[in-house]
Design an enzyme around this catalytic site. Sequence first.
Site, mmCIF file in Angstrom:
data_model
loop_
_atom_site.group_PDB
_atom_site.id
_atom_site.type_symbol
_atom_site.label_atom_id
_atom_site.label_comp_id
_atom_site.label_asym_id
_atom_site.label_seq_id
_atom_site.Cartn_x
_atom_site.Cartn_y
_atom_site.Cartn_z
ATOM 1 N N TYR A 38 0.841 -1.197 0.000
ATOM 2 C CA TYR A 38 0.000 0.000 0.000
ATOM 3 C C TYR A 38 0.871 1.240 0.000
ATOM 4 C CZ TYR A 38 -3.264 3.516 1.952
ATOM 5 O OH TYR A 38 -4.036 4.631 2.186
ATOM 6 N N ASP A 53 -0.457 15.803 5.751
ATOM 7 C CA ASP A 53 -1.439 15.224 4.835
ATOM 8 C C ASP A 53 -2.702 16.084 4.833
ATOM 9 O OD1 ASP A 53 -2.735 13.462 3.117
ATOM 10 O OD2 ASP A 53 -3.414 12.158 4.752
ATOM 11 N N ASP A 80 -3.539 5.225 -2.281
ATOM 12 C CA ASP A 80 -4.404 6.261 -1.716
ATOM 13 C C ASP A 80 -4.507 7.408 -2.720
ATOM 14 O OD1 ASP A 80 -5.578 8.299 -0.267
ATOM 15 O OD2 ASP A 80 -4.163 8.227 1.399
ATOM 16 N N ASP A 82 -6.753 9.949 -2.376
ATOM 17 C CA ASP A 82 -7.462 11.043 -1.711
ATOM 18 C C ASP A 82 -8.898 11.164 -2.233
ATOM 19 O OD1 ASP A 82 -5.290 11.542 -0.120
ATOM 20 O OD2 ASP A 82 -4.562 13.236 -1.267
ATOM 21 N N HIS A 107 -8.093 3.753 -3.676
ATOM 22 C CA HIS A 107 -9.273 4.147 -2.914
ATOM 23 C C HIS A 107 -9.472 5.649 -3.043
ATOM 24 C CE1 HIS A 107 -7.184 5.766 0.686
ATOM 25 N NE2 HIS A 107 -6.434 4.683 0.699
ATOM 26 N N GLU A 109 -11.960 8.769 -1.409
ATOM 27 C CA GLU A 109 -12.717 9.009 -0.185
ATOM 28 C C GLU A 109 -13.838 10.019 -0.375
ATOM 29 O OE1 GLU A 109 -9.858 12.010 2.266
ATOM 30 O OE2 GLU A 109 -8.963 10.158 1.508
ATOM 31 N N CYS A 117 -6.902 14.304 8.218
ATOM 32 C CA CYS A 117 -6.589 12.946 8.643
ATOM 33 C C CYS A 117 -7.861 12.264 9.110
ATOM 34 C CB CYS A 117 -5.551 12.964 9.767
ATOM 35 S SG CYS A 117 -5.289 11.350 10.547
ATOM 36 N N ARG A 152 -13.625 4.791 0.069
ATOM 37 C CA ARG A 152 -13.348 5.039 1.492
ATOM 38 C C ARG A 152 -14.401 5.998 2.033
ATOM 39 N NH1 ARG A 152 -8.038 7.969 4.311
ATOM 40 N NH2 ARG A 152 -9.300 9.325 5.638
ATOM 41 N N GLU A 182 -13.340 3.934 7.451
ATOM 42 C CA GLU A 182 -12.333 4.619 8.242
ATOM 43 C C GLU A 182 -12.786 4.879 9.673
ATOM 44 O OE1 GLU A 182 -9.434 4.936 8.767
ATOM 45 O OE2 GLU A 182 -8.549 6.718 7.840
ATOM 46 N N ASN A 204 -8.567 -0.330 8.393
ATOM 47 C CA ASN A 204 -7.358 0.469 8.500
ATOM 48 C C ASN A 204 -6.867 0.423 9.941
ATOM 49 O OD1 ASN A 204 -5.273 2.274 8.212
ATOM 50 N ND2 ASN A 204 -6.578 4.080 8.110
#
Length: 294
Positions: A38, A53, A80, A82, A107, A109, A117, A152, A182, A204
């Site tokens: 990942y 992030d 990831d 985003d 993924h 989100e 985060c 996500r 998440e 996760n």
Amino acid sequence: MRRNMYDAMEAERPLQVAGVINAYAAIQAEKAGFKAIYLSGSGIATASYGLPDLGMTGMTDVLIDVERIRSASELPLLVDCDTGWGAALSIARTVREMERAGVAAIHIEDQVQEKRCGHLPGKMVVETEEMCDRIKSAVDARFDDQFMVMARTDALATEGLTRTLDRCAAYIDAGANSIFAEAVTELKQYREFAAQTNVPILANLTEFGNTPQFTVDQLRSADVAMALYPLSAFRAMSRAAEEVYSGIKNSGTQRDVVRLMQTREELYENIGYHEYEQKINDLFSARRQSGPTK
């Protein structure tokens, strides 16, 4: 060759997915026996750019690390992405570029573009319809049906389980192949996600967040399909580096911190140094035997 996440899930349940921040970490994860890896957006922001992030890195930044990792390992790579980095056409481009780079899964989100985060307060999610549009754009753009589009959801912390499950149902109707739930706090919540969605669920297990450090046996009992450890090794590397830097600076020698270091021979073993060296020796030997060129 891009190995896919579905085959990896058939080989291991739940599939343990190791977070890697660079090509060498991918080699180490593969040697440790992981069957999938990942690339974290947070890891890229921090390790590659020294940034938090908070949506300051984009597709091009991620692809740089994707290409390096894919050059070192053929394990299926989950990335990831985003919020997909833009509107419908931008999301479509993201998918195509990831697929061309050999990524097995991404993924996307449901946070707003100014994301946070997933384990900190202050998160905001978009309307369900907007997230469905993101998923539709991603699914429509892919070339290979085995390329996994994972949705996500960060809604659990703000909307509760029932409304989040409704969201997930809509995401699956829009074409999502799996769900990344998440900041889950209880095993029974994972069971609900698995029972209500009937698609693979990813847990996760990031440290220092809201989700307990469940074991694979516990996750298996809750029908979790994938167990993600996004930054575990990076956090350990970072702590070891701090100790080494401060030890050398304070002591004037590295003697006291050598114990924290991988040896030269261990490094060489991982990267196949001696095999490369032998190829060079064989090449020059062949040249010597054939004599000088005219």
